[in-house]
Design a protein around this motif. Sequence first.
Motif, PDB file in Angstrom:
ATOM      1  N   GLY A   1       0.799  -1.227   0.000  1.00  0.00           N
ATOM      2  CA  GLY A   1       0.000   0.000   0.000  1.00  0.00           C
ATOM      3  C   GLY A   1       0.829   1.273   0.000  1.00  0.00           C
ATOM      4  O   GLY A   1       0.640   2.149  -0.837  1.00  0.00           O
ATOM      5  N   ILE A   2       1.751   1.360   0.924  1.00  0.00           N
ATOM      6  CA  ILE A   2       2.594   2.555   1.019  1.00  0.00           C
ATOM      7  C   ILE A   2       3.492   2.669  -0.203  1.00  0.00           C
ATOM      8  O   ILE A   2       3.676   3.759  -0.746  1.00  0.00           O
ATOM      9  N   ASP A   3       4.058   1.539  -0.646  1.00  0.00           N
ATOM     10  CA  ASP A   3       4.900   1.564  -1.844  1.00  0.00           C
ATOM     11  C   ASP A   3       4.132   2.083  -3.052  1.00  0.00           C
ATOM     12  O   ASP A   3       4.649   2.881  -3.835  1.00  0.00           O
ATOM     13  N   ALA A   4       2.885   1.647  -3.209  1.00  0.00           N
ATOM     14  CA  ALA A   4       2.068   2.086  -4.343  1.00  0.00           C
ATOM     15  C   ALA A   4       1.796   3.588  -4.273  1.00  0.00           C
ATOM     16  O   ALA A   4       1.868   4.286  -5.290  1.00  0.00           O
ATOM     17  N   ILE A   5       1.512   4.087  -3.079  1.00  0.00           N
ATOM     18  CA  ILE A   5       1.265   5.524  -2.926  1.00  0.00           C
ATOM     19  C   ILE A   5       2.527   6.320  -3.239  1.00  0.00           C
ATOM     20  O   ILE A   5       2.479   7.320  -3.957  1.00  0.00           O
ATOM     21  N   CYS A   6       3.663   5.869  -2.728  1.00  0.00           N
ATOM     22  CA  CYS A   6       4.930   6.569  -2.999  1.00  0.00           C
ATOM     23  C   CYS A   6       5.237   6.601  -4.489  1.00  0.00           C
ATOM     24  O   CYS A   6       5.655   7.630  -5.024  1.00  0.00           O
ATOM     25  N   GLN A   7       5.015   5.499  -5.156  1.00  0.00           N
ATOM     26  CA  GLN A   7       5.264   5.444  -6.594  1.00  0.00           C
ATOM     27  C   GLN A   7       4.317   6.386  -7.350  1.00  0.00           C
ATOM     28  O   GLN A   7       4.730   7.067  -8.286  1.00  0.00           O
ATOM     29  N   ALA A   8       3.070   6.436  -6.924  1.00  0.00           N
ATOM     30  CA  ALA A   8       2.102   7.321  -7.574  1.00  0.00           C
ATOM     31  C   ALA A   8       2.502   8.782  -7.415  1.00  0.00           C
ATOM     32  O   ALA A   8       2.301   9.594  -8.322  1.00  0.00           O
ATOM     33  N   LEU A   9       3.069   9.114  -6.272  1.00  0.00           N
ATOM     34  CA  LEU A   9       3.462  10.500  -6.019  1.00  0.00           C
ATOM     35  C   LEU A   9       4.619  10.951  -6.901  1.00  0.00           C
ATOM     36  O   LEU A   9       4.829  12.149  -7.083  1.00  0.00           O
ATOM     37  N   GLU A  10       5.353  10.016  -7.465  1.00  0.00           N
ATOM     38  CA  GLU A  10       6.421  10.374  -8.397  1.00  0.00           C
ATOM     39  C   GLU A  10       5.848  11.032  -9.652  1.00  0.00           C
ATOM     40  O   GLU A  10       6.499  11.873 -10.266  1.00  0.00           O
ATOM     41  N   ASN A  11       4.624  10.650 -10.028  1.00  0.00           N
ATOM     42  CA  ASN A  11       3.995  11.188 -11.240  1.00  0.00           C
ATOM     43  C   ASN A  11       2.965  12.268 -10.951  1.00  0.00           C
ATOM     44  O   ASN A  11       2.631  13.046 -11.830  1.00  0.00           O
ATOM     45  N   ASN A  12       2.449  12.305  -9.747  1.00  0.00           N
ATOM     46  CA  ASN A  12       1.395  13.260  -9.399  1.00  0.00           C
ATOM     47  C   ASN A  12       2.017  14.603  -9.050  1.00  0.00           C
ATOM     48  O   ASN A  12       2.898  14.687  -8.203  1.00  0.00           O
TER      49      ASN A  12
ATOM     50  N   THR B   1      -0.803  18.206  -2.672  1.00  0.00           N
ATOM     51  CA  THR B   1       0.074  18.982  -1.789  1.00  0.00           C
ATOM     52  C   THR B   1      -0.092  18.597  -0.325  1.00  0.00           C
ATOM     53  O   THR B   1       0.750  18.939   0.501  1.00  0.00           O
ATOM     54  N   GLU B   2      -1.171  17.891   0.001  1.00  0.00           N
ATOM     55  CA  GLU B   2      -1.427  17.501   1.383  1.00  0.00           C
ATOM     56  C   GLU B   2      -1.884  16.042   1.423  1.00  0.00           C
ATOM     57  O   GLU B   2      -2.904  15.696   0.837  1.00  0.00           O
ATOM     58  N   LEU B   3      -1.104  15.220   2.125  1.00  0.00           N
ATOM     59  CA  LEU B   3      -1.405  13.799   2.251  1.00  0.00           C
ATOM     60  C   LEU B   3      -1.255  13.414   3.712  1.00  0.00           C
ATOM     61  O   LEU B   3      -0.177  13.552   4.286  1.00  0.00           O
ATOM     62  N   ASP B   4      -2.321  12.951   4.324  1.00  0.00           N
ATOM     63  CA  ASP B   4      -2.308  12.574   5.740  1.00  0.00           C
ATOM     64  C   ASP B   4      -2.337  11.056   5.859  1.00  0.00           C
ATOM     65  O   ASP B   4      -3.341  10.420   5.540  1.00  0.00           O
ATOM     66  N   LEU B   5      -1.216  10.486   6.317  1.00  0.00           N
ATOM     67  CA  LEU B   5      -1.096   9.036   6.472  1.00  0.00           C
ATOM     68  C   LEU B   5      -0.877   8.635   7.931  1.00  0.00           C
ATOM     69  O   LEU B   5      -0.465   7.524   8.216  1.00  0.00           O
ATOM     70  N   ARG B   6      -1.169   9.524   8.841  1.00  0.00           N
ATOM     71  CA  ARG B   6      -0.973   9.221  10.267  1.00  0.00           C
ATOM     72  C   ARG B   6      -1.840   8.034  10.685  1.00  0.00           C
ATOM     73  O   ARG B   6      -2.913   7.808  10.128  1.00  0.00           O
ATOM     74  N   ASN B   7      -1.330   7.296  11.682  1.00  0.00           N
ATOM     75  CA  ASN B   7      -2.085   6.192  12.298  1.00  0.00           C
ATOM     76  C   ASN B   7      -2.538   5.127  11.297  1.00  0.00           C
ATOM     77  O   ASN B   7      -3.712   4.772  11.231  1.00  0.00           O
ATOM     78  N   ASN B   8      -1.575   4.636  10.528  1.00  0.00           N
ATOM     79  CA  ASN B   8      -1.854   3.623   9.519  1.00  0.00           C
ATOM     80  C   ASN B   8      -1.011   2.361   9.689  1.00  0.00           C
ATOM     81  O   ASN B   8      -0.957   1.543   8.778  1.00  0.00           O
ATOM     82  N   GLY B   9      -0.347   2.214  10.815  1.00  0.00           N
ATOM     83  CA  GLY B   9       0.485   1.031  11.017  1.00  0.00           C
ATOM     84  C   GLY B   9       1.713   1.020  10.136  1.00  0.00           C
ATOM     85  O   GLY B   9       2.231  -0.042   9.802  1.00  0.00           O
ATOM     86  N   ILE B  10       2.179   2.190   9.741  1.00  0.00           N
ATOM     87  CA  ILE B  10       3.362   2.295   8.889  1.00  0.00           C
ATOM     88  C   ILE B  10       4.604   2.212   9.776  1.00  0.00           C
ATOM     89  O   ILE B  10       4.741   2.973  10.731  1.00  0.00           O
ATOM     90  N   VAL B  11       5.471   1.284   9.455  1.00  0.00           N
ATOM     91  CA  VAL B  11       6.673   1.087  10.270  1.00  0.00           C
ATOM     92  C   VAL B  11       7.895   1.495   9.488  1.00  0.00           C
ATOM     93  O   VAL B  11       8.032   1.276   8.341  1.00  0.00           O
TER      94      VAL B  11
END
Length: 127
Positions: free
Chosen positions: A102-113, A117-127
Motif C-alpha cells: 500500500g505505502i509503496d504504491a502511494i509513494c510510486q504514484a506521487l512520483e507522477n502526481n 500537496t497535502e497527504l495525511d497518512l498518520r495512524n496507519n500502522g506504517i513502520v
Amino acid sequence: HRGTEMTGDSGKGSSTTLERKIEECVTGGLDHLALSDSFIGDEGCAIVAETLRNNPRIRSLDLRGCNVRAQGAAVLAKALEHNASLTQLGLEWNNIGVNDGGIDAICQALENNTTLTELDLRNNGIV
C-alpha cells in the motif's frame, strides 16, 4: 470547500450509499468528497478511484477511518498517478501499512502526481 459528506456508515452493503454520495458530489459540482468513518474498505476504494479518474473537479478527498488497507491504497494510488486535480487526501486512521504494497504504491504514484500537496497518512500502522 463545497462538498458532500458521508460519515458513520456501517460500510456493509453500503456501496449504493457510497455511489449515491459520490453522485451528489459530482452532479452538484462540488470539489470536496468527505467519506470519513464510512468504512468503505478496499472495495469502496475502487469506486472512489473510478470517481477520481472521471471527475477532475474533486480537489479534496477525506477517507479518514474508512478501513482502507494495502489493496485499497494500491487502487487509489493508480488513480493518483494520472490525477491532475486532487490537492488534499486524508487517509488517517486506516490500515494501509499493515500489509505490504500500500505505502509503496502511494509513494510510486506521487512520483507522477504533481497536484497533491497535502497527504495525511498518520495512524496507519506504517513502520
